[in-house]
Design an enzyme around this catalytic site. Structure first.
Site, PDB file in Angstrom:
ATOM      1  N   CYS A  64      -4.138  12.945  13.080  1.00 38.43           N
ATOM      2  CA  CYS A  64      -4.323  11.515  12.921  1.00 38.43           C
ATOM      3  C   CYS A  64      -4.371  10.932  14.310  1.00 38.43           C
ATOM      4  O   CYS A  64      -3.697  11.413  15.214  1.00 38.43           O
ATOM      5  CB  CYS A  64      -3.134  11.001  12.122  1.00 38.43           C
ATOM      6  SG  CYS A  64      -3.091   9.265  11.907  1.00 38.43           S
ATOM      7  N   LYS A 112       0.829  -1.209   0.000  1.00 40.70           N
ATOM      8  CA  LYS A 112       0.000   0.000   0.000  1.00 40.70           C
ATOM      9  C   LYS A 112       0.863   1.259   0.000  1.00 40.70           C
ATOM     10  O   LYS A 112       0.654   2.164  -0.807  1.00 40.70           O
ATOM     11  CB  LYS A 112      -0.903   0.017   1.249  1.00 40.70           C
ATOM     12  CG  LYS A 112      -1.587   1.354   1.484  1.00 40.70           C
ATOM     13  CD  LYS A 112      -2.441   1.341   2.727  1.00 40.70           C
ATOM     14  CE  LYS A 112      -1.715   1.659   4.006  1.00 40.70           C
ATOM     15  NZ  LYS A 112      -1.576   3.093   4.316  1.00 40.70           N
ATOM     16  N   ASN A 113       1.826   1.318   0.920  1.00 41.02           N
ATOM     17  CA  ASN A 113       2.577   2.572   1.074  1.00 41.02           C
ATOM     18  C   ASN A 113       3.463   2.872  -0.133  1.00 41.02           C
ATOM     19  O   ASN A 113       3.767   4.029  -0.396  1.00 41.02           O
ATOM     20  CB  ASN A 113       3.400   2.550   2.366  1.00 41.02           C
ATOM     21  CG  ASN A 113       2.519   2.714   3.594  1.00 41.02           C
ATOM     22  OD1 ASN A 113       1.331   3.012   3.473  1.00 41.02           O
ATOM     23  ND2 ASN A 113       3.083   2.518   4.773  1.00 41.02           N
ATOM     24  N   ASP A 159       4.330   0.054  12.235  1.00 43.41           N
ATOM     25  CA  ASP A 159       3.084  -0.491  11.682  1.00 43.41           C
ATOM     26  C   ASP A 159       2.830  -1.938  12.101  1.00 43.41           C
ATOM     27  O   ASP A 159       1.736  -2.456  11.888  1.00 43.41           O
ATOM     28  CB  ASP A 159       3.092  -0.383  10.143  1.00 43.41           C
ATOM     29  CG  ASP A 159       2.893   1.053   9.676  1.00 43.41           C
ATOM     30  OD1 ASP A 159       2.548   1.912  10.503  1.00 43.41           O
ATOM     31  OD2 ASP A 159       3.095   1.315   8.470  1.00 43.41           O
ATOM     32  N   ARG A 197      -8.654   0.074   4.326  1.00 42.69           N
ATOM     33  CA  ARG A 197      -7.690   1.012   3.737  1.00 42.69           C
ATOM     34  C   ARG A 197      -6.394   0.290   3.406  1.00 42.69           C
ATOM     35  O   ARG A 197      -5.702   0.677   2.476  1.00 42.69           O
ATOM     36  CB  ARG A 197      -7.362   2.121   4.745  1.00 42.69           C
ATOM     37  CG  ARG A 197      -8.412   3.197   4.887  1.00 42.69           C
ATOM     38  CD  ARG A 197      -7.910   4.278   5.822  1.00 42.69           C
ATOM     39  NE  ARG A 197      -6.506   4.507   5.547  1.00 42.69           N
ATOM     40  CZ  ARG A 197      -5.555   4.671   6.465  1.00 42.69           C
ATOM     41  NH1 ARG A 197      -5.856   4.677   7.727  1.00 42.69           N
ATOM     42  NH2 ARG A 197      -4.305   4.861   6.117  1.00 42.69           N
ATOM     43  N   ARG A 221       1.058  14.481  12.789  1.00 44.20           N
ATOM     44  CA  ARG A 221       1.761  14.082  11.564  1.00 44.20           C
ATOM     45  C   ARG A 221       2.215  15.363  10.867  1.00 44.20           C
ATOM     46  O   ARG A 221       1.639  15.773   9.870  1.00 44.20           O
ATOM     47  CB  ARG A 221       0.841  13.251  10.652  1.00 44.20           C
ATOM     48  CG  ARG A 221       0.159  12.060  11.303  1.00 44.20           C
ATOM     49  CD  ARG A 221       1.045  10.860  11.495  1.00 44.20           C
ATOM     50  NE  ARG A 221       1.428  10.179  10.282  1.00 44.20           N
ATOM     51  CZ  ARG A 221       0.849   9.072   9.811  1.00 44.20           C
ATOM     52  NH1 ARG A 221      -0.183   8.555  10.431  1.00 44.20           N
ATOM     53  NH2 ARG A 221       1.304   8.496   8.719  1.00 44.20           N
TER      54      ARG A 221
HETATM   55  C1  UD1 Z   1       4.812   6.519   6.706  1.00 50.34           C
HETATM   56  C2  UD1 Z   1       3.853   5.394   6.447  1.00 50.34           C
HETATM   57  C3  UD1 Z   1       3.227   4.908   7.751  1.00 50.34           C
HETATM   58  C4  UD1 Z   1       4.303   4.568   8.783  1.00 50.34           C
HETATM   59  C5  UD1 Z   1       5.282   5.743   8.945  1.00 50.34           C
HETATM   60  C6  UD1 Z   1       6.457   5.420   9.855  1.00 50.34           C
HETATM   61  C7  UD1 Z   1       3.005   5.940   4.220  1.00 50.34           C
HETATM   62  C8  UD1 Z   1       1.853   6.355   3.399  1.00 50.34           C
HETATM   63  N1  UD1 Z   1       2.802   5.854   5.557  1.00 50.34           N
HETATM   64  O1  UD1 Z   1       4.064   7.615   7.211  1.00 50.34           O
HETATM   65  O2  UD1 Z   1       2.455   3.729   7.470  1.00 50.34           O
HETATM   66  O3  UD1 Z   1       3.700   4.308  10.032  1.00 50.34           O
HETATM   67  O4  UD1 Z   1       5.809   6.115   7.650  1.00 50.34           O
HETATM   68  O5  UD1 Z   1       7.135   4.316   9.378  1.00 50.34           O
HETATM   69  O6  UD1 Z   1       4.064   5.652   3.718  1.00 50.34           O
HETATM   70  N2  UD1 Z   1       7.865  13.783  11.597  1.00 50.34           N
HETATM   71  C9  UD1 Z   1       8.280  15.034  12.042  1.00 50.34           C
HETATM   72  N3  UD1 Z   1       8.300  16.068  11.156  1.00 50.34           N
HETATM   73  C10 UD1 Z   1       7.935  15.926   9.854  1.00 50.34           C
HETATM   74  C11 UD1 Z   1       7.513  14.643   9.389  1.00 50.34           C
HETATM   75  C12 UD1 Z   1       7.500  13.583  10.306  1.00 50.34           C
HETATM   76  O7  UD1 Z   1       8.609  15.192  13.209  1.00 50.34           O
HETATM   77  O8  UD1 Z   1       7.955  16.896   9.116  1.00 50.34           O
HETATM   78  C13 UD1 Z   1       7.822  12.650  12.563  1.00 50.34           C
HETATM   79  C14 UD1 Z   1       6.396  12.143  12.783  1.00 50.34           C
HETATM   80  O9  UD1 Z   1       5.730  12.918  13.750  1.00 50.34           O
HETATM   81  C15 UD1 Z   1       6.635  10.727  13.251  1.00 50.34           C
HETATM   82  C16 UD1 Z   1       7.904  10.311  12.491  1.00 50.34           C
HETATM   83  O10 UD1 Z   1       8.507  11.522  12.024  1.00 50.34           O
HETATM   84  O11 UD1 Z   1       6.934  10.721  14.624  1.00 50.34           O
HETATM   85  C17 UD1 Z   1       7.647   9.387  11.326  1.00 50.34           C
HETATM   86  O12 UD1 Z   1       6.810  10.040  10.391  1.00 50.34           O
HETATM   87  P1  UD1 Z   1       6.946   9.791   8.828  1.00 50.34           P
HETATM   88  O13 UD1 Z   1       8.111   8.909   8.528  1.00 50.34           O
HETATM   89  O14 UD1 Z   1       6.872  11.100   8.143  1.00 50.34           O
HETATM   90  O15 UD1 Z   1       5.608   8.980   8.528  1.00 50.34           O
HETATM   91  P2  UD1 Z   1       4.705   9.084   7.246  1.00 50.34           P
HETATM   92  O16 UD1 Z   1       5.542   9.275   6.034  1.00 50.34           O
HETATM   93  O17 UD1 Z   1       3.593  10.022   7.502  1.00 50.34           O
END
Ligand code: UD1
Length: 432
Positions: A128, A34-35, A319, A411, A133
């Protein structure tokens, strides 16, 4: 392929009724990731040629991403496990809020839209349940590539100033290895003028899959899968025919289904490198694993407690934290699980307690004392992976477990009850 639900379908409250206590056996096929699929679909915005993606999972999120791309003017053709996308007449730089709000991954569109059109306006993804996020890193990186970015009234507006409106290569150091930020910036940099370097990049297999697609489209990417990714921007990218990697989280969920029911199963395809931390924890709890080059056979009888901590790849994936907790709720001894990625991702604890699990929490740490048996109860999955944890617990619980909140499950899991029933489970989907 599942599409967005109609209003009348949304009024129903579908649920799964699981009669627990059955052993599983046989072989189960893992769908496309999915991701990966979501971000690869967004990458179709990088070219006016057609992009064919194969091994696509049938998920409501994929339908949602299709709706968003369609609203931007992307032509979409789809079959049972493929989708063809053609962004030759983009007529919008701004996906509609209603569609974006229901799918966080739609924020991915900002990178390729900006790279292709020089302008993008994307509503800020909503909060979320599992935690904040933020998109700070995405925005910081786009600025480093020359975009002017403002956030007003809940919308992120980005524009590339100057003649040509083309992003320019730059050096970006991410404060945290965000998967979404890494992917957004790789897509933006793929059409920028010059070379970009992303430091402290996410190393997840989905990032490597995106790099593979950009290369298949004629782009130049080095270092994906390491903390430093270098992208040489091209003036244009061309179409491609590309296969999505297998879903490592779905594969992990089926391995856990075998472990929690103390069964023997073959799960295929499994790429062991994508699941190292999970496979090592499964061996630590006492499972036997036999890789055969394509799939993985797992057998389980006695399960011991183990401690685990979620981490960015190659660490243990957040996850699979909730699904692994269901297994440890039935283990011999006390396990300590630390959720170190998301601040609010232990909401499944309360539901597992309703099924007789003995779990205490302190902040983001769960102390899981294994119990001899769980008992069926009505439970609700608060997010996608929490719902999977409920299904796993239901497979082994005495009596019937009724899992609600299936819009989360659908989803991210392609026909989970059909696949588990083919292995000997007894799961009935009904409309409440
Ligand atoms: C992706 C995955 C999700 C998975 C996550 C972590 C997709 C669609 N989703 O989500 O299933 O659980 O990776 O492996 O691919 N953060 C910050 N600042 C930012 C962005 C992120 O502090 O600007 C932090 C977030 O709060 C969180 C961590 O980084 O604590 C991981 O987030 P991130 O890797 O960005 O997750 P997603 O890409 O949203």
């Amino acid at each position: 392929m599942t599409l967005t639900m109609t209003p009348s379908q949304q009024l129903l409250t579908p649920q799964l009724e699981i009669r627990g206590g059955r052993q599983l056996s046989g072989e189960v096929r893992v769908s496309g990731a999915k991701n990966s699929a979501l971000v690869l679909m967004a990458a179709s915005l990088l070219t006016e040629d057609s992009l064919r993606l194969r091994n696509m999972p049938a998920l409501s999120d994929i339908g949602g991403m299709g709706d968003i791309l369609g609203a931007l003017g992307v032509g979409i053709d789809r079959g049972s496990d493929w989708v063809e996308l053609k962004a030759d007449s983009l007529n919008q730089a701004s996906p509609p809020y209603e569609l974006v709000n229901s799918l966080r991954a739609s924020f991915f569109c900002i990178g390729p839209l900006l790279a292709r059109l020089g302008v993008a306006r994307v509503p800020l993804p909503g909060g979320c349940k599992i935690g904040a996020r933020p998109v700070v890193e995405h925005v910081k990186g786009l600025k480093a590539l020359g975009a002017q970015v403002t956030i007003e009234h809940g919308v992120v507006s980005a524009v590339v100033p100057g003649r040509g409106h083309r992003l320019s290569g730059g050096r970006i150091h991410l404060d945290c290895p965000s998967v979404g930020a890494t992917e957004t910036l790789m897509m933006a940099a793929a059409l920028a003028d010059g070379e970009s370097v992303i430091e402290n990049a996410a190393q997840e297999p989905e990032v490597v899959d995106l790099a593979g697609l950009i290369i298949a489209m004629g782009g130049k990417v080095r270092g994906a899968g390491t903390p430093t990714i270098t992208i040489v921007g091209m003036e244009r990218l061309h179409g491609a025919d590309y296969m999505v990697i297998p879903d490592r989280i779905e594969a992990g969920t089926f391995l856990l289904a075998a472990a929690i029911t103390r069964s023997r199963l073959r799960v295929t395809p499994v790429i062991p490198d994508h699941l190292r931390a999970v496979l090592s924890k499964l061996e630590e709890v006492g499972c036997r694993l036999e890789p055969d080059g394509i799939g993985m056979t797992i057998s389980a009888d006695h399960i011991r407690a183990v401690d685990l901590r979620t981490q960015p790849f190659p660490g243990f994936p957040t996850d699979l934290q909730a699904p692994f907790m269901s297994l440890l709720a039935t283990a011999d001894g006390t396990s300590v699980i630390t959720e170190a990625i998301f601040e609010n991702r232990l909401q499944h604890v309360g539901e597992l307690q309703r099924m007789g699990a003995a779990i205490r929490t302190q902040g983001n740490i769960a102390f899981v004392e294994g119990v001899p048996s769980l008992s069926g109860a009505p439970v609700t999955g608060s997010d996608l992976r929490a719902s999977a944890a409920m299904v796993l617990a239901g497979l082994v619980a005495e009596g019937t477990t009724v899992v609600q909140g299936l819009h989360h499950l659908d989803r991210g899991y392609d026909n989970i009850e059909g696949k588990l029933n083919a292995l000997g489970a007894s799961i009935l989907r009904s409309n409440g």
